[in-house]
Design an enzyme around this catalytic site. Structure first.
Site, PDB file in Angstrom:
ATOM      1  CG  HIS A 213      15.094 -35.102   2.139  1.00 27.96           C
ATOM      2  ND1 HIS A 213      15.046 -35.335   3.496  1.00 27.96           N
ATOM      3  CD2 HIS A 213      15.938 -34.044   1.987  1.00 27.96           C
ATOM      4  CE1 HIS A 213      15.817 -34.474   4.130  1.00 27.96           C
ATOM      5  NE2 HIS A 213      16.372 -33.676   3.237  1.00 27.96           N
ATOM      6  CG  HIS A 215      17.929 -29.910   0.033  1.00 28.44           C
ATOM      7  ND1 HIS A 215      18.851 -29.419   0.927  1.00 28.44           N
ATOM      8  CD2 HIS A 215      17.595 -31.144   0.479  1.00 28.44           C
ATOM      9  CE1 HIS A 215      19.066 -30.323   1.878  1.00 28.44           C
ATOM     10  NE2 HIS A 215      18.324 -31.382   1.627  1.00 28.44           N
ATOM     11  CB  CYS A 246      24.194 -31.348   2.786  1.00 23.37           C
ATOM     12  SG  CYS A 246      25.247 -32.803   2.971  1.00 23.37           S
TER      13      CYS A 246
END
Length: 308
Positions: A213, A215, A246
């Site tokens: 995952h 970013h 986030c």
């Protein structure tokens, strides 16, 4: 052109997180009908695993306060997976009451982010997760574990690989089936990703149980994904249009755009089952709903100039 590279998987599962991880970071509340249409469009584009929402207290993430309402109107199909985030037993109660069969817990490799995100130490968060995972597995649910800040932390700086492996191992020992490695602030680079996956393998958590995952804060998400695929990972988290961030880590920018990932995988001859044209159209539509252009480079490249 499709030009394969040796050492890559023939197929990759895209774990779409846009409806949850993408929309939770929006300042304005997105209406349920828009969320429902987004999920429906993503499914029509060929995405089969779509993380839809989170059963967190609405005080902390008001953008997802409509979880039950959304799940009530989503189309259900045996071929579609709708995992949801569940932080605690109350969240699990809500998930079970809504017929959810797949959940995810979310921890941190660092103490500071654990306190900011969960208001608990790492040890306290694991103690909170234990009965959630135990009950979920007893009910026949599939459970994923997220571990955040695996490549760096905005308050603590570099995060040692052995620290990540320790927390990840403890999360998986609870009984989780899959571990998603979150570079929450996007500072990782391919060598670090490869070393982390190798270290997890040495600790007994093989690439077949991992997802990644990333970013794209520093533009490294695709490079890091390729490194993960070369290390044997076959599940990649991505967010349609590159939405997300986030709410508890201000330096975390958007997720890896699903369109950018599909473009790369198509060029490598790696199957995803995703129709890129439909996906791009979906993100263009969503951008119009949110009132701003999509940050996805592929969406920008395949959209008329007047829309970018």
């Amino acid at each position: 052109m499709r030009v394969p590279l040796s050492g890559l998987p023939h197929e990759v599962t895209i774990y779409e997180v846009g409806p949850r991880d993408g929309l939770q970071n929006e300042k304005a509340i997105v209406p349920v009908d828009v969320k429902s249409e987004l999920v429906t469009r993503l499914a029509d584009a060929g995405l089969r695993t779509i993380e839809t929402t989170s059963f967190v207290h609405p005080k902390w993430v008001p953008q997802l306060a409509d979880a039950e309402e959304l799940l009530d109107v989503l189309p259900r199909s045996p071929e579609l997976r709708y995992p949801v985030l569940v932080p605690n037993e109350r969240g699990l109660d809500r998930a079970l009451a809504n017929g959810i069969t797949e959940i995810a817990i979310f921890g941190s490799a660092t103490e500071t982010f654990s306190r900011r995100n969960l208001n608990r130490t790492v040890d306290e968060s694991l103690a909170m997760f234990a009965p959630v995972v135990g009950r979920a597995r007893a009910e026949g649910l599939w459970v994923r574990a997220y571990v955040s800040m695996v490549c760096g932390d905005p308050w603590e700086g570099d995060v040692p690989i052995e620290q990540v492996v320790s927390v990840a191992s403890r999360m998986m020992e609870l009984g989780c089936s899959q571990l998603s490695l979150g570079d929450t602030i996007g500072v990782g680079t391919p060598g670090q990703v490869t070393a982390l996956i190798e270290a997890l393998g040495a600790a007994g958590i093989g690439a077949d149980r991992l997802a990644v995952h990333f970013h794209d804060t520093y533009g490294q998400a695709l490079a890091n994904t390729l490194a993960a695929l070369q290390a044997g990972v076959t599940v990649v988290d991505a967010s349609a249009g590159g939405l997300g961030g986030c709410p508890f880590a201000g330096s975390a920018t958007g997720n890896l755009p699903t369109e950018d990932l599909v473009w790369m995988l198509n060029g490598l001859g790696v199957a995803t089952g995703v129709d890129l044209d439909k996906l791009v159209a979906t993100s263009r539509w969503l951008a119009s709903q949110l009132g701003r252009p999509s940050p996805s480079r592929v969406v920008q490249a395949l959209s008329p100039a007047t829309e970018t």
